[in-house]
Scaffold this motif. Structure first.
Motif, PDB file in Angstrom:
ATOM      1  N   GLU A   1       0.815  -1.219   0.000  1.00 29.31           N
ATOM      2  CA  GLU A   1       0.000   0.000   0.000  1.00 29.31           C
ATOM      3  C   GLU A   1       0.846   1.266   0.000  1.00 29.31           C
ATOM      4  OE1 GLU A   1      -2.830  -0.283   3.142  1.00 29.31           O
ATOM      5  OE2 GLU A   1      -3.772  -2.050   2.267  1.00 29.31           O
ATOM      6  N   GLY A   2       2.147   1.125   0.171  1.00 26.91           N
ATOM      7  CA  GLY A   2       3.041   2.277   0.159  1.00 26.91           C
ATOM      8  C   GLY A   2       4.476   1.814   0.112  1.00 26.91           C
ATOM      9  N   PHE A   3       5.374   2.741  -0.224  1.00 24.85           N
ATOM     10  CA  PHE A   3       6.792   2.428  -0.316  1.00 24.85           C
ATOM     11  C   PHE A   3       7.595   3.322   0.609  1.00 24.85           C
ATOM     12  CE2 PHE A   3       5.447   1.435  -4.807  1.00 24.85           C
ATOM     13  CZ  PHE A   3       5.460   0.061  -4.632  1.00 24.85           C
ATOM     14  N   GLU A   4       8.619   2.732   1.219  1.00 23.85           N
ATOM     15  CA  GLU A   4       9.589   3.499   1.986  1.00 23.85           C
ATOM     16  C   GLU A   4      10.754   3.901   1.102  1.00 23.85           C
ATOM     17  OE1 GLU A   4      10.835   1.043   5.230  1.00 23.85           O
ATOM     18  OE2 GLU A   4       8.965   1.328   6.326  1.00 23.85           O
ATOM     19  N   ALA A   5      11.223   2.937   0.278  1.00 20.45           N
ATOM     20  CA  ALA A   5      12.431   3.197  -0.513  1.00 20.45           C
ATOM     21  C   ALA A   5      12.481   2.285  -1.728  1.00 20.45           C
ATOM     22  CB  ALA A   5      13.670   2.979   0.351  1.00 20.45           C
ATOM     23  N   ALA A   6      13.302   2.712  -2.683  1.00 23.91           N
ATOM     24  CA  ALA A   6      13.591   1.916  -3.872  1.00 23.91           C
ATOM     25  C   ALA A   6      15.058   2.108  -4.213  1.00 23.91           C
ATOM     26  CB  ALA A   6      12.725   2.361  -5.046  1.00 23.91           C
ATOM     27  N   VAL A   7      15.669   1.073  -4.780  1.00 24.70           N
ATOM     28  CA  VAL A   7      17.030   1.168  -5.287  1.00 24.70           C
ATOM     29  C   VAL A   7      16.997   0.752  -6.748  1.00 24.70           C
ATOM     30  CG1 VAL A   7      19.376   0.228  -5.174  1.00 24.70           C
ATOM     31  CG2 VAL A   7      18.145   0.765  -3.065  1.00 24.70           C
TER      32      VAL A   7
ATOM     33  N   GLU B   1       3.544   7.842  -7.397  1.00 27.63           N
ATOM     34  CA  GLU B   1       2.087   7.756  -7.336  1.00 27.63           C
ATOM     35  C   GLU B   1       1.636   7.037  -6.067  1.00 27.63           C
ATOM     36  OE1 GLU B   1      -1.561   5.632  -9.772  1.00 27.63           O
ATOM     37  OE2 GLU B   1       0.254   6.172 -10.871  1.00 27.63           O
ATOM     38  N   VAL B   2       2.401   6.051  -5.661  1.00 28.46           N
ATOM     39  CA  VAL B   2       2.062   5.275  -4.473  1.00 28.46           C
ATOM     40  C   VAL B   2       2.544   5.974  -3.203  1.00 28.46           C
ATOM     41  CG1 VAL B   2       2.383   3.051  -3.315  1.00 28.46           C
ATOM     42  CG2 VAL B   2       2.103   3.132  -5.798  1.00 28.46           C
ATOM     43  N   SER B   3       3.753   6.525  -3.233  1.00 23.22           N
ATOM     44  CA  SER B   3       4.350   7.178  -2.053  1.00 23.22           C
ATOM     45  C   SER B   3       5.229   8.333  -2.496  1.00 23.22           C
ATOM     46  CB  SER B   3       5.194   6.186  -1.259  1.00 23.22           C
ATOM     47  OG  SER B   3       4.399   5.172  -0.713  1.00 23.22           O
ATOM     48  N   ALA B   4       4.685   9.530  -2.447  1.00 24.95           N
ATOM     49  CA  ALA B   4       5.402  10.709  -2.935  1.00 24.95           C
ATOM     50  C   ALA B   4       6.716  10.958  -2.211  1.00 24.95           C
ATOM     51  CB  ALA B   4       4.514  11.951  -2.828  1.00 24.95           C
ATOM     52  N   ALA B   5       6.836  10.526  -0.963  1.00 28.22           N
ATOM     53  CA  ALA B   5       8.038  10.814  -0.186  1.00 28.22           C
ATOM     54  C   ALA B   5       9.045   9.668  -0.168  1.00 28.22           C
ATOM     55  CB  ALA B   5       7.658  11.172   1.247  1.00 28.22           C
ATOM     56  N   ALA B   6       8.785   8.593  -0.881  1.00 26.28           N
ATOM     57  CA  ALA B   6       9.703   7.449  -0.859  1.00 26.28           C
ATOM     58  C   ALA B   6      11.081   7.855  -1.374  1.00 26.28           C
ATOM     59  CB  ALA B   6       9.146   6.314  -1.710  1.00 26.28           C
ATOM     60  N   ARG B   7      12.107   7.333  -0.720  1.00 24.97           N
ATOM     61  CA  ARG B   7      13.495   7.582  -1.133  1.00 24.97           C
ATOM     62  C   ARG B   7      13.810   6.668  -2.320  1.00 24.97           C
ATOM     63  NH1 ARG B   7      15.096   7.035   3.368  1.00 24.97           N
ATOM     64  NH2 ARG B   7      15.422   4.802   3.479  1.00 24.97           N
ATOM     65  N   ILE B   8      14.454   7.223  -3.348  1.00 21.59           N
ATOM     66  CA  ILE B   8      14.893   6.424  -4.493  1.00 21.59           C
ATOM     67  C   ILE B   8      16.399   6.596  -4.626  1.00 21.59           C
ATOM     68  CG2 ILE B   8      14.662   5.951  -6.953  1.00 21.59           C
ATOM     69  CD1 ILE B   8      11.867   7.177  -6.830  1.00 21.59           C
ATOM     70  N   VAL B   9      17.102   5.478  -4.565  1.00 26.87           N
ATOM     71  CA  VAL B   9      18.560   5.465  -4.636  1.00 26.87           C
ATOM     72  C   VAL B   9      18.956   4.984  -6.028  1.00 26.87           C
ATOM     73  CG1 VAL B   9      20.664   4.456  -3.681  1.00 26.87           C
ATOM     74  CG2 VAL B   9      18.715   4.950  -2.170  1.00 26.87           C
ATOM     75  N   PHE B  10      19.831   5.729  -6.677  1.00 30.56           N
ATOM     76  CA  PHE B  10      20.361   5.345  -7.984  1.00 30.56           C
ATOM     77  C   PHE B  10      21.821   4.955  -7.820  1.00 30.56           C
ATOM     78  CE2 PHE B  10      16.855   8.148  -8.977  1.00 30.56           C
ATOM     79  CZ  PHE B  10      16.225   7.501 -10.034  1.00 30.56           C
ATOM     80  N   THR B  11      22.187   3.803  -8.391  1.00 31.24           N
ATOM     81  CA  THR B  11      23.576   3.357  -8.349  1.00 31.24           C
ATOM     82  C   THR B  11      24.037   3.004  -9.753  1.00 31.24           C
ATOM     83  OG1 THR B  11      23.301   0.945  -8.142  1.00 31.24           O
ATOM     84  CG2 THR B  11      23.071   2.261  -6.114  1.00 31.24           C
TER      85      THR B  11
END
Length: 136
Positions: A66-72, A88-98
């Protein structure tokens, strides 16, 4: 370089593993608000094409997240169509790019706005136009 906490490092390991298993050029993993993780590589069927991040988001949503905390995103692009899906699911989710080796070059908190060339953490030799490393 940015050091990741243990939970985000787990996502990095899962994303790199998914990339390796599929033989694709990118991998991604997401953590939902219940702490469950979902990892995926790119889908390149003639009838279905998904980036690794889109596939990870789809796996999470289809499993009831139902929501995301983070993505890598490993070896992905800033313009990945999975980014708006995360937002769209979680506007504040952290997204890490490597990069493909797992070296972090950007951690984005919340929606990305403005000129991407002005974002901190973009490594030297990284071409924003093609969103890939430039080797000379």
């Amino acid at each position: 370089m940015t050091d990741l906490d243990a939970e985000d490092n787990k996502l990095l390991v899962l994303a790199r593993g998914a990339m390796g298993r599929t033989g694709g050029s990118a991998g991604a993993a997401v953590r939902d608000t219940d702490g469950r993780t979902y990892a995926a590589g790119e889908v390149g069927l003639a009838s279905l094409r998904l980036t690794a991040l889109q596939a990870a988001v789809a796996a999470a949503i289809s499993s009831g997240a139902e929501g995301f905390e983070a993505a890598v995103v490993v070896a992905g692009r800033f313009s990945d169509p999975g980014v708006p899906a995360v937002r769209e699911v979680s506007a504040a989710a952290r997204i890490v790019f490597t990069d493909a080796k797992g070296a972090v070059f950007e951690v984005v908190e919340g929606p990305v706005e403005g000129d991407p060339a002005q974002r901190p953490g973009i490594p030297e030799g990284f071409d924003l136009e093609s969103e890939s490393e430039v080797f000379e």
